[in-house]
Design a protein around this motif. Structure first.
Motif, PDB file in Angstrom:
ATOM      1  N   VAL A  42       0.834  -1.199   0.000  1.00  0.00           N
ATOM      2  CA  VAL A  42       0.000   0.000   0.000  1.00  0.00           C
ATOM      3  C   VAL A  42       0.872   1.253   0.000  1.00  0.00           C
ATOM      4  N   SER A  43       0.525   2.221  -0.854  1.00  0.00           N
ATOM      5  CA  SER A  43       1.110   3.564  -0.769  1.00  0.00           C
ATOM      6  C   SER A  43      -0.027   4.559  -0.585  1.00  0.00           C
ATOM      7  N   LEU A  44       0.163   5.488   0.339  1.00  0.00           N
ATOM      8  CA  LEU A  44      -0.853   6.493   0.678  1.00  0.00           C
ATOM      9  C   LEU A  44      -0.192   7.857   0.783  1.00  0.00           C
ATOM     10  N   GLY A  45      -0.980   8.905   0.561  1.00  0.00           N
ATOM     11  CA  GLY A  45      -0.440  10.236   0.757  1.00  0.00           C
ATOM     12  C   GLY A  45      -1.496  11.278   0.995  1.00  0.00           C
ATOM     13  N   HIS A  46      -1.104  12.306   1.725  1.00  0.00           N
ATOM     14  CA  HIS A  46      -1.888  13.537   1.855  1.00  0.00           C
ATOM     15  C   HIS A  46      -1.088  14.607   1.139  1.00  0.00           C
ATOM     16  N   LEU A  47      -1.556  15.016  -0.043  1.00  0.00           N
ATOM     17  CA  LEU A  47      -0.848  15.984  -0.875  1.00  0.00           C
ATOM     18  C   LEU A  47      -1.811  17.082  -1.280  1.00  0.00           C
ATOM     19  N   ARG A  48      -1.546  18.301  -0.817  1.00  0.00           N
ATOM     20  CA  ARG A  48      -2.393  19.459  -1.104  1.00  0.00           C
ATOM     21  C   ARG A  48      -1.541  20.615  -1.597  1.00  0.00           C
ATOM     22  N   ASP A  49      -2.067  21.368  -2.537  1.00  0.00           N
ATOM     23  CA  ASP A  49      -1.372  22.560  -3.014  1.00  0.00           C
ATOM     24  C   ASP A  49      -1.097  23.513  -1.857  1.00  0.00           C
ATOM     25  N   ALA A  50       0.099  24.104  -1.877  1.00  0.00           N
ATOM     26  CA  ALA A  50       0.490  25.147  -0.922  1.00  0.00           C
ATOM     27  C   ALA A  50       0.442  24.694   0.527  1.00  0.00           C
ATOM     28  N   ALA A  51       0.377  23.388   0.780  1.00  0.00           N
ATOM     29  CA  ALA A  51       0.318  22.875   2.155  1.00  0.00           C
ATOM     30  C   ALA A  51       1.721  22.629   2.686  1.00  0.00           C
ATOM     31  N   ARG A  52       1.824  22.596   4.016  1.00  0.00           N
ATOM     32  CA  ARG A  52       3.065  22.204   4.675  1.00  0.00           C
ATOM     33  C   ARG A  52       2.822  21.044   5.644  1.00  0.00           C
ATOM     34  N   ASN A  53       1.636  20.446   5.552  1.00  0.00           N
ATOM     35  CA  ASN A  53       1.321  19.284   6.388  1.00  0.00           C
ATOM     36  C   ASN A  53       1.143  18.032   5.538  1.00  0.00           C
ATOM     37  N   ASN A  54       1.809  18.009   4.398  1.00  0.00           N
ATOM     38  CA  ASN A  54       1.748  16.819   3.543  1.00  0.00           C
ATOM     39  C   ASN A  54       2.458  15.651   4.210  1.00  0.00           C
ATOM     40  N   TRP A  55       2.119  14.448   3.771  1.00  0.00           N
ATOM     41  CA  TRP A  55       2.818  13.249   4.218  1.00  0.00           C
ATOM     42  C   TRP A  55       2.617  12.137   3.202  1.00  0.00           C
ATOM     43  N   VAL A  56       3.515  11.155   3.244  1.00  0.00           N
ATOM     44  CA  VAL A  56       3.353   9.929   2.452  1.00  0.00           C
ATOM     45  C   VAL A  56       3.632   8.743   3.362  1.00  0.00           C
ATOM     46  N   ARG A  57       2.936   7.623   3.064  1.00  0.00           N
ATOM     47  CA  ARG A  57       3.094   6.385   3.820  1.00  0.00           C
ATOM     48  C   ARG A  57       3.254   5.232   2.845  1.00  0.00           C
ATOM     49  N   LEU A  58       4.053   4.256   3.238  1.00  0.00           N
ATOM     50  CA  LEU A  58       4.301   3.089   2.394  1.00  0.00           C
ATOM     51  C   LEU A  58       4.462   1.866   3.281  1.00  0.00           C
ATOM     52  N   GLY A  59       3.771   0.771   2.916  1.00  0.00           N
ATOM     53  CA  GLY A  59       3.912  -0.429   3.711  1.00  0.00           C
ATOM     54  C   GLY A  59       2.944  -1.507   3.306  1.00  0.00           C
ATOM     55  N   THR A  60       2.422  -2.232   4.299  1.00  0.00           N
ATOM     56  CA  THR A  60       1.605  -3.410   4.038  1.00  0.00           C
ATOM     57  C   THR A  60       0.353  -3.418   4.899  1.00  0.00           C
ATOM     58  N   TYR A  61      -0.708  -4.001   4.348  1.00  0.00           N
ATOM     59  CA  TYR A  61      -1.913  -4.342   5.091  1.00  0.00           C
ATOM     60  C   TYR A  61      -2.052  -5.861   5.049  1.00  0.00           C
ATOM     61  N   GLU A  62      -2.286  -6.475   6.222  1.00  0.00           N
ATOM     62  CA  GLU A  62      -2.541  -7.908   6.303  1.00  0.00           C
ATOM     63  C   GLU A  62      -3.940  -8.119   6.880  1.00  0.00           C
ATOM     64  N   PHE A  63      -4.800  -8.780   6.096  1.00  0.00           N
ATOM     65  CA  PHE A  63      -6.181  -9.017   6.501  1.00  0.00           C
ATOM     66  C   PHE A  63      -6.319 -10.417   7.096  1.00  0.00           C
ATOM     67  N   VAL A 217       2.682  22.785  -5.676  1.00  0.00           N
ATOM     68  CA  VAL A 217       1.747  22.359  -6.707  1.00  0.00           C
ATOM     69  C   VAL A 217       1.665  20.831  -6.736  1.00  0.00           C
ATOM     70  N   THR A 218       0.436  20.305  -6.721  1.00  0.00           N
ATOM     71  CA  THR A 218       0.222  18.884  -6.958  1.00  0.00           C
ATOM     72  C   THR A 218      -0.176  18.692  -8.420  1.00  0.00           C
ATOM     73  N   GLN A 219       0.264  17.597  -8.989  1.00  0.00           N
ATOM     74  CA  GLN A 219      -0.100  17.314 -10.368  1.00  0.00           C
ATOM     75  C   GLN A 219      -0.030  15.814 -10.628  1.00  0.00           C
ATOM     76  N   PRO A 220      -0.818  15.327 -11.595  1.00  0.00           N
ATOM     77  CA  PRO A 220      -0.769  13.900 -11.926  1.00  0.00           C
ATOM     78  C   PRO A 220       0.525  13.572 -12.650  1.00  0.00           C
ATOM     79  N   ILE A 221       0.993  12.350 -12.468  1.00  0.00           N
ATOM     80  CA  ILE A 221       2.160  11.869 -13.186  1.00  0.00           C
ATOM     81  C   ILE A 221       1.774  10.559 -13.876  1.00  0.00           C
ATOM     82  N   ALA A 222       2.303  10.341 -15.066  1.00  0.00           N
ATOM     83  CA  ALA A 222       1.969   9.145 -15.827  1.00  0.00           C
ATOM     84  C   ALA A 222       3.070   8.892 -16.848  1.00  0.00           C
ATOM     85  N   GLY A 223       3.175   7.656 -17.283  1.00  0.00           N
ATOM     86  CA  GLY A 223       4.157   7.316 -18.290  1.00  0.00           C
ATOM     87  C   GLY A 223       4.410   5.827 -18.313  1.00  0.00           C
TER      88      GLY A 223
END
Length: 355
Positions: A42-63, A217-223
């Motif tokens: 799992v990869s997760l993030g809080h990404l907002r324009d002009a914010a300084r409280n952004n974060w990203v998380r990376l790891g695993t979920y086990e059900f 600035v947040t923006q989509p990335i693709a390729g």
């Protein structure tokens, strides 16, 4: 191709909307596994324009279907808590790197860097309960997994369940704290991973999709990720390298290389790419890349400036086959200044053959 999984867990329909999501899982009850799979990267993030409280998380979920519970093991990078890049201890051998600044085929023999903290154990361990539900999305009955975390503040998330051949995907619908995310699951143990040689020879195209944040600035990335362009290394077999030529336009963005970026000489307009396995016991990989001209501008061989560090987890299907990665970027500006956090670079993305 992924298809929406059918579930018998719930027979009623509810609307999915953040404002209407008020009925939470009250307790842990036996459930089916989401998409029939127990182990997710799992990869997760809080990404907002002009914010300084952004974060990203990376790891695993086990059900755990019998208990109706889920356990998360996550690495966390917060905008307000910068972490310096760290060395991995790996310098690619001479079969896939060079000490020649004029090489047109091999990256420079530099110690590979990754995001601070990623060489250790996950620091965020969460548990929660989950339910499989059927909800109406755009007029269509759709199976979702609804997670409620045991957390100091209310934290729930909802993912649409989709299944493919030997692999399940959770598509982001709603999260109390995050704005974007990706998740892929199978029943292969989370200790199962593939070697770098398997990554380099993977027969299917690997596509990129995600969201980045830089300079407010947040923006989509693709390729498309050119994994076949990477070189395998004879001795340091746990890493791959690639010297991407003729990248002066990307490296010259905002005048980053006023003295070297316009040339056509070796390495001047190239990008150095390094891809490395970080563990034998889990699915951690890391990617490091930077513009050659930026190092030359600083009089360096191995760049110590604002290089890109991208932690990743391998996506492995039920058969143990490599299918790509979910990942994040957590590249903190190292050079100070009036507002250094504006120059940090974050991203949440997937690099898979199963978009």
């Amino acid at each position: 191709m992924f298809r929406i999984a059918r579930t018998l867990a719930m027979a009623f329909l509810v609307a999915v909307a953040a404002t209407a999501a008020t009925v939470l899982p009250a307790q842990a009850d036996a459930q089916e596994l989401p998409g029939g799979k127990a182990n997710y990267v799992v990869s997760l993030g809080h990404l907002r324009d002009a914010a300084r409280n952004n974060w990203v998380r990376l790891g695993t979920y086990e059900f755990d279907a019998a208990a109706g519970t889920v356990a998360a093991r996550m690495y966390v990078w917060e905008h307000a808590v910068p972490k310096a890049r760290v060395g991995t201890g790996t310098v690619p051998d001479s079969s896939c790197s060079s000490n020649d600044l004029k090489s047109t085929t091999h990256v420079l023999a530099c110690e590979i860097k990754t995001a601070g903290g990623f060489t250790g154990a996950p620091t965020e361990l969460r548990t929660g309960v989950y339910e499989l539900r059927t909800v109406t999305i755009d007029g269509v009955a759709t199976p979702i997994v609804w997670i409620s975390w045991n957390h100091a503040t209310a934290w729930t998330e909802q993912w649409k369940i989709e299944t493919g051949t030997n692999l399940a995907r959770l598509s982001f619908l709603y999260n109390t704290k995050a704005t974007t995310g990706y998740a892929y699951g199978s029943n292969a143990p989370l200790t199962t991973r593939r070697a770098m040689s398997s990554v380099q020879s993977h027969p299917a195209d690997i596509k990129l999709q995600g969201t980045s944040w830089a300079k407010d600035v947040t923006q989509p990335i693709a390729g498309t990720f050119g994994h076949r362009n990477f070189r395998t290394c004879d001795t340091t077999t746990w890493c791959l390298t690639y010297l991407q030529p003729s990248s002066s336009a990307a490296c010259q963005k905002e005048g980053g290389c006023p003295h070297y970026g316009g040339g056509t000489a070796a390495n001047v307009s190239s990008i150095q790419y390094y891809l490395q396995k970080l563990s034998n016991i889990d699915r951690r990989d890391t990617m490091w890349h930077w513009c050659s001209c930026l190092a030359l501008e600083r009089g360096e061989t191995c760049y110590t400036g604002n290089s890109h560090v991208k932690p990743m987890y391998q996506v492995i299907d039920d058969t143990g086959t490599f299918r790509g990665w979910v990942g994040v970027e957590a590249s903190y500006w190292p050079n100070g200044g009036e507002d250094p956090r504006k120059s940090d670079m974050f991203a949440v993305y997937r690099l898979t053959d199963a978009l």
